[in-house]
Design a protein around this motif. Structure first.
Motif, short mmCIF file in Angstrom:
data_model
loop_
_atom_site.label_atom_id
_atom_site.label_comp_id
_atom_site.label_asym_id
_atom_site.label_seq_id
_atom_site.Cartn_x
_atom_site.Cartn_y
_atom_site.Cartn_z
N THR A 141 -8.32 -10.19 -14.62
CA THR A 141 -8.06 -9.04 -15.49
C THR A 141 -6.72 -8.38 -15.20
O THR A 141 -6.32 -7.46 -15.92
N CYS A 142 -6.07 -8.80 -14.13
CA CYS A 142 -4.79 -8.22 -13.67
C CYS A 142 -4.98 -6.84 -13.02
O CYS A 142 -3.99 -6.17 -12.70
N VAL A 143 -6.22 -6.39 -12.82
CA VAL A 143 -6.46 -5.22 -12.00
C VAL A 143 -6.42 -5.66 -10.55
O VAL A 143 -7.15 -6.57 -10.15
N GLU A 144 -5.54 -5.07 -9.77
CA GLU A 144 -5.38 -5.48 -8.38
C GLU A 144 -4.96 -4.32 -7.50
O GLU A 144 -4.08 -3.53 -7.85
N PHE A 145 -5.60 -4.23 -6.33
CA PHE A 145 -5.18 -3.34 -5.25
C PHE A 145 -4.91 -4.22 -4.04
O PHE A 145 -5.64 -5.18 -3.78
N ASN A 146 -3.86 -3.90 -3.28
CA ASN A 146 -3.55 -4.71 -2.11
C ASN A 146 -3.00 -3.82 -0.99
O ASN A 146 -2.95 -2.60 -1.13
N ILE A 147 -2.62 -4.44 0.10
CA ILE A 147 -2.19 -3.67 1.27
C ILE A 147 -0.86 -2.95 1.05
O ILE A 147 -0.46 -2.13 1.88
N ASN A 148 -0.20 -3.24 -0.08
CA ASN A 148 1.06 -2.55 -0.39
C ASN A 148 0.90 -1.56 -1.54
O ASN A 148 1.90 -1.00 -2.01
N SER A 149 -0.32 -1.33 -1.99
CA SER A 149 -0.53 -0.44 -3.14
C SER A 149 -0.35 1.03 -2.81
O SER A 149 -0.09 1.84 -3.70
N PHE A 150 -0.48 1.37 -1.52
CA PHE A 150 -0.44 2.78 -1.13
C PHE A 150 0.58 2.97 0.00
O PHE A 150 0.75 2.10 0.85
N ASN A 151 1.25 4.10 0.00
CA ASN A 151 2.27 4.38 1.00
C ASN A 151 1.68 4.91 2.30
O ASN A 151 2.23 4.70 3.37
N ARG A 152 0.58 5.64 2.21
CA ARG A 152 0.04 6.34 3.38
C ARG A 152 -1.09 5.58 4.08
O ARG A 152 -1.66 6.08 5.04
N SER A 153 -1.44 4.43 3.59
CA SER A 153 -2.53 3.66 4.20
C SER A 153 -2.37 2.20 3.83
O SER A 153 -1.53 1.83 3.00
N ARG A 154 -3.21 1.36 4.46
CA ARG A 154 -3.25 -0.06 4.11
C ARG A 154 -4.21 -0.34 2.97
O ARG A 154 -4.43 -1.49 2.62
N GLY A 155 -4.79 0.72 2.41
CA GLY A 155 -5.68 0.53 1.28
C GLY A 155 -7.11 0.26 1.70
O GLY A 155 -7.53 0.57 2.81
N PHE A 156 -7.87 -0.34 0.81
CA PHE A 156 -9.28 -0.63 1.05
C PHE A 156 -9.55 -2.12 0.84
O PHE A 156 -8.67 -2.86 0.36
N PHE A 157 -10.74 -2.56 1.19
CA PHE A 157 -11.06 -3.98 1.07
C PHE A 157 -12.53 -4.16 0.70
O PHE A 157 -13.30 -3.21 0.66
#
Length: 340
Positions: A141-157
């Motif tokens: 679907t091209c919806v994607e979150f990754n370890i570079n999506s956020f500046n203040r954290s490594r994101g979620f998994f």
């Protein structure tokens, strides 16, 4: 519980006093395959995702797939299963690798989170796929979150969906809710301290990343606050002992949201919590550093999920599915009940 049992992060539930498991009801299938998150589809069947095995009828070596989809037909005591996508004698071959702990059926369409291309890189990306043919084929679907999506954290998994009734009927509103542990370390192990983010999106906009919102804390009185800015997200659940994988389901008879989390070194301790809203406040039903009976030779359990279909006795009885390591590296279903 052992003398070394950790303290739960939330007070004990006054509504559900505890939980029991009928270990004599255990059904073990699909040796070598693991994970098994469940959703209840429009055709009346449950569907699940498995990893690193041949699925139903296969083994660790026979029909092995990195990830596969299976269909569960029948009731809690008499069911059969077959591989839909990937695995031994599957109806359709798998077309990509990865892992998933999140699958859901909404208005006849399946959505699945793909967490990396293998267990070791589940932190790298979280991509949403959809299927319009009950898991036979999948589209990015091209919806994607990754370890570079956020500046203040490594994101979620390893995000998981909050399951409601069959085909998402009985949902509280027009949103789809998802829980995802926060990444604290890129080592595939317990994340300490444990924090879980809550994400939502209108169900008719689930393939539009711009419409995703993040839980940003509670207003006075317990009303949830939401933001489109992922940098402003706040944990909806916190356990200083840690968090790894999660599962979430709504019990319609009890009108309770149930959250399952892992809180000790990988494959051991689990907690089960209830709340009146998807964002809490949470109360502890069960918290142990060893899920399986003490007399079992193998105590390694890597994932627990409630069946969203197999409730009984006005919601007080349930079926849980789990997988683990060694002998528990398989589909394992057990019946249980809540204690009033």
């Amino acid at each position: 519980m052992s003398a070394n049992t950790l303290y739960p992060p939330y007070p004990r539930s006054k509504f559900i006093k505890g939980i029991t498991f009928d270990w004599s009801s255990r059904i073990r299938l699909a040796p070598g395959s693991d994970n098994w998150p469940l959703t209840w589809a429009d055709d009346g069947h449950q569907y699940t995702v498995f990893g690193d095995g041949g699925g139903f009828g296969g083994t660790n070596e026979i029909g092995r797939a990195s990830m596969g989809i299976a269909r569960i037909e029948g009731d809690r005591k008499d069911y059969k299963a077959c591989n839909v996508w990937g695995g031994k004698d599957a109806e359709h071959p798998a077309t990509f690798e990865g892992k998933s702990w999140g699958i859901i059926c909404i208005d006849g369409i399946f959505y699945m989170w793909r967490s990396g291309a293998a267990s070791s890189d589940c932190y790298e990306f979280q991509k949403l796929y959809k299927s319009e043919d009950h898991g036979a084929s999948w589209e990015d679907t091209c919806v994607e979150f990754n370890i570079n999506s956020f500046n203040r954290s490594r994101g979620f998994f390893v995000p998981t969906f909050l399951q409601f009734g069959q085909n998402y009927q009985g949902a509280r509103d027009n949103y789809v809710y998802m829980y995802a542990p926060e990444v604290k370390s890129l080592v595939w192990e317990l994340q300490i301290p444990g924090e879980i983010s809550l994400i939502r999106v209108p169900k008719d906009k689930i393939t539009s990343q711009a419409h995703y919102e993040f839980f940003a804390g509670n207003e006075y009185g317990g009303t949830a606050r939401w933001t489109h800015d992922g940098e402003q997200r706040r944990p909806v659940f916190y356990d200083a002992n840690g968090v790894m994988r999660v599962n979430a389901v709504y019990n319609p008879a009890l009108q309770k949201y149930l959250l399952v989390t892992q809180h000790t070194a990988r494959n051991y301790g689990w907690g089960i919590y209830e709340a009146n809203e998807p964002w809490g406040s949470w109360k502890t039903i069960y918290y142990s550093d060893c899920f399986v009976p003490e007399d079992w030779e193998c105590k390694l359990v890597s994932y627990l999920s409630f069946s969203p279909k197999w409730w009984d006795n006005d919601g007080w009885e349930f079926v849980m599915v789990f997988s683990g390591r060694e002998y528990n590296d398989a589909w394992n279903s057990i019946e249980g009940g809540f204690i009033i």
